[in-house]
Write a protein that holds these residues in place. Sequence first.
Motif, PDB file in Angstrom:
ATOM      1  N   ASN A 112     -42.953  31.424  56.540  1.00 31.51           N
ATOM      2  CA  ASN A 112     -43.318  33.216  56.554  1.00 31.51           C
ATOM      3  C   ASN A 112     -41.973  33.415  57.817  1.00 31.51           C
ATOM      4  O   ASN A 112     -41.634  32.209  58.529  1.00 31.51           O
ATOM      5  CB  ASN A 112     -44.774  32.457  58.036  1.00 31.51           C
ATOM      6  N   ALA A 113     -41.563  34.354  58.187  1.00 28.91           N
ATOM      7  CA  ALA A 113     -39.997  34.275  58.545  1.00 28.91           C
ATOM      8  C   ALA A 113     -40.095  33.549  60.065  1.00 28.91           C
ATOM      9  O   ALA A 113     -39.664  33.805  60.600  1.00 28.91           O
ATOM     10  CB  ALA A 113     -39.959  35.820  58.629  1.00 28.91           C
ATOM     11  N   ALA A 114     -41.304  34.544  61.106  1.00 28.11           N
ATOM     12  CA  ALA A 114     -42.177  33.667  61.875  1.00 28.11           C
ATOM     13  C   ALA A 114     -41.839  33.027  62.625  1.00 28.11           C
ATOM     14  O   ALA A 114     -41.702  32.628  63.387  1.00 28.11           O
ATOM     15  CB  ALA A 114     -43.097  35.156  62.519  1.00 28.11           C
ATOM     16  N   SER A 115     -42.349  32.589  61.728  1.00 24.59           N
ATOM     17  CA  SER A 115     -43.040  30.967  61.675  1.00 24.59           C
ATOM     18  C   SER A 115     -41.704  30.133  61.900  1.00 24.59           C
ATOM     19  O   SER A 115     -41.348  29.265  62.653  1.00 24.59           O
ATOM     20  CB  SER A 115     -43.790  30.085  60.843  1.00 24.59           C
ATOM     21  N   ILE A 116     -40.172  30.163  61.200  1.00 22.73           N
ATOM     22  CA  ILE A 116     -39.373  30.445  61.025  1.00 22.73           C
ATOM     23  C   ILE A 116     -38.137  30.186  62.262  1.00 22.73           C
ATOM     24  O   ILE A 116     -37.890  29.684  62.800  1.00 22.73           O
ATOM     25  CB  ILE A 116     -38.883  30.211  59.715  1.00 22.73           C
ATOM     26  N   ASN A 117     -38.614  31.360  62.785  1.00 20.91           N
ATOM     27  CA  ASN A 117     -38.307  31.558  63.826  1.00 20.91           C
ATOM     28  C   ASN A 117     -39.092  31.093  65.105  1.00 20.91           C
ATOM     29  O   ASN A 117     -37.755  30.907  66.256  1.00 20.91           O
ATOM     30  CB  ASN A 117     -38.164  33.349  64.142  1.00 20.91           C
ATOM     31  N   GLY A 118     -39.888  31.244  65.278  1.00 24.56           N
ATOM     32  CA  GLY A 118     -40.013  30.142  66.777  1.00 24.56           C
ATOM     33  C   GLY A 118     -40.215  29.082  66.596  1.00 24.56           C
ATOM     34  O   GLY A 118     -39.964  28.400  67.155  1.00 24.56           O
ATOM     35  N   SER A 119     -40.184  28.688  65.167  1.00 22.46           N
ATOM     36  CA  SER A 119     -39.868  26.825  65.427  1.00 22.46           C
ATOM     37  C   SER A 119     -38.622  26.971  65.563  1.00 22.46           C
ATOM     38  O   SER A 119     -38.472  25.678  66.921  1.00 22.46           O
ATOM     39  CB  SER A 119     -39.903  26.309  63.528  1.00 22.46           C
ATOM     40  N   SER A 120     -37.391  27.497  65.167  1.00 22.42           N
ATOM     41  CA  SER A 120     -35.927  27.277  66.330  1.00 22.42           C
ATOM     42  C   SER A 120     -35.989  27.560  68.052  1.00 22.42           C
ATOM     43  O   SER A 120     -35.996  27.260  67.838  1.00 22.42           O
ATOM     44  CB  SER A 120     -35.553  28.164  65.017  1.00 22.42           C
ATOM     45  N   HIS A 121     -36.859  28.995  67.612  1.00 25.79           N
ATOM     46  CA  HIS A 121     -36.993  28.256  69.817  1.00 25.79           C
ATOM     47  C   HIS A 121     -37.398  27.400  70.018  1.00 25.79           C
ATOM     48  O   HIS A 121     -37.222  27.265  70.535  1.00 25.79           O
ATOM     49  CB  HIS A 121     -37.708  29.711  69.566  1.00 25.79           C
ATOM     50  N   LEU A 122     -38.396  26.769  69.322  1.00 30.10           N
ATOM     51  CA  LEU A 122     -39.143  25.499  70.594  1.00 30.10           C
ATOM     52  C   LEU A 122     -37.956  24.526  70.180  1.00 30.10           C
ATOM     53  O   LEU A 122     -37.826  23.890  70.437  1.00 30.10           O
ATOM     54  CB  LEU A 122     -40.383  24.839  69.213  1.00 30.10           C
ATOM     55  N   LEU A 123     -36.931  23.958  68.893  1.00 29.48           N
ATOM     56  CA  LEU A 123     -36.513  23.086  68.635  1.00 29.48           C
ATOM     57  C   LEU A 123     -35.286  23.174  70.028  1.00 29.48           C
ATOM     58  O   LEU A 123     -35.196  22.316  70.675  1.00 29.48           O
ATOM     59  CB  LEU A 123     -36.117  23.125  67.424  1.00 29.48           C
TER      60      LEU A 123
END
Length: 113
Positions: A11-22
């Motif tokens: 899920n592109a939104a999930s991938i993007n959100g996870s990178s922001h969290l890291l």
Amino acid sequence: MTSSSGGFTANAASINGSSHLLVELAGLLYAGRPDGELTVMARVPRSHQEVSTALDSFARFGNDQYLDTVSLLAALATKLKVAGGDYAQTDQATEGTFRSVLDNGRFIPAGDR
């Protein structure tokens, strides 16, 4: 954009959100970095030479491990961001190809072939 293959989902939104969290986690860790003053307070003459040496060695090792962790989180965030961008590009290209087939294709019944 979500896709699934063999039990795995993307899920592109999930991938993007996870990178922001890291990135956020790396930033918070860096902001809360270990205090170097604690080891200065345990130097000679405030403590025994062996204690001071052991504490200095431990503090240097801990700081190296800490900086490695922050760097690793930032690097993982970067890789995840790139993977998310690549996923979005691939998904758009696949969608474009599929739309082209639907828009330009012609249905021929099996009996007329």
